[in-house]
Design an enzyme around this catalytic site. Sequence first.
Site: not given
Ligand code: ZN
Length: 174
Positions: A48, A53, A101-102, A143-144, A147
């Site tokens: 995701g 991000q 996480c990216l 999680h998303e 953000h």
């Molecule tokens: Zn993340």
Amino acid sequence: MAVLDVVKMGNPLLRKVSAPVGEELKTTLFQQTITDMVATMRFQNGAGIAAPQVGILKRAFTMEMVENPRYPDKNPFPLYIVINPEIEILDKTLVDSWEGCLSIPNIRGKLKRYKRILLKAIDHNGTFFQKELDGFAAIVAQHELDHLNGTLLIDRMDSMETLSFQEEYEKYWM
Ligand code: ZN
């Protein structure tokens, strides 16, 4: 289509609360951003990615799980384009979740997420949808959504004991 730069932890943008998507949803620019987010998520092998991000403080994220080498044990789910999401908790049972996480590359940590949720949002056309999510899909959505509120996975960890580099995660915790 373009792969965008991913904002990394330490950038204050990741700690901001994102604004709802309004009329700009239908613009070519915003539609292009969504397409680019999907391309970036796939390029980075992420499950995701949220708009903050890629430096855009809007309430939008994409998620998808195809067969992915980063998550060999995770159940696949289709691509969701998620705009202005809300989450209703359907099962308050908490499950252990090892997450990456990216924006925090090469790091893993263990936290708790709700087991089953109802995701309510509009898609890229502005059409309302709701989807019951369980297991890994439910975890990714939580999680998303975090953000979009400036929350990172480390904020959800009860203890830093499990905070691991990917290599150590695979060596000691998998
Ligand atoms: Zn993340």
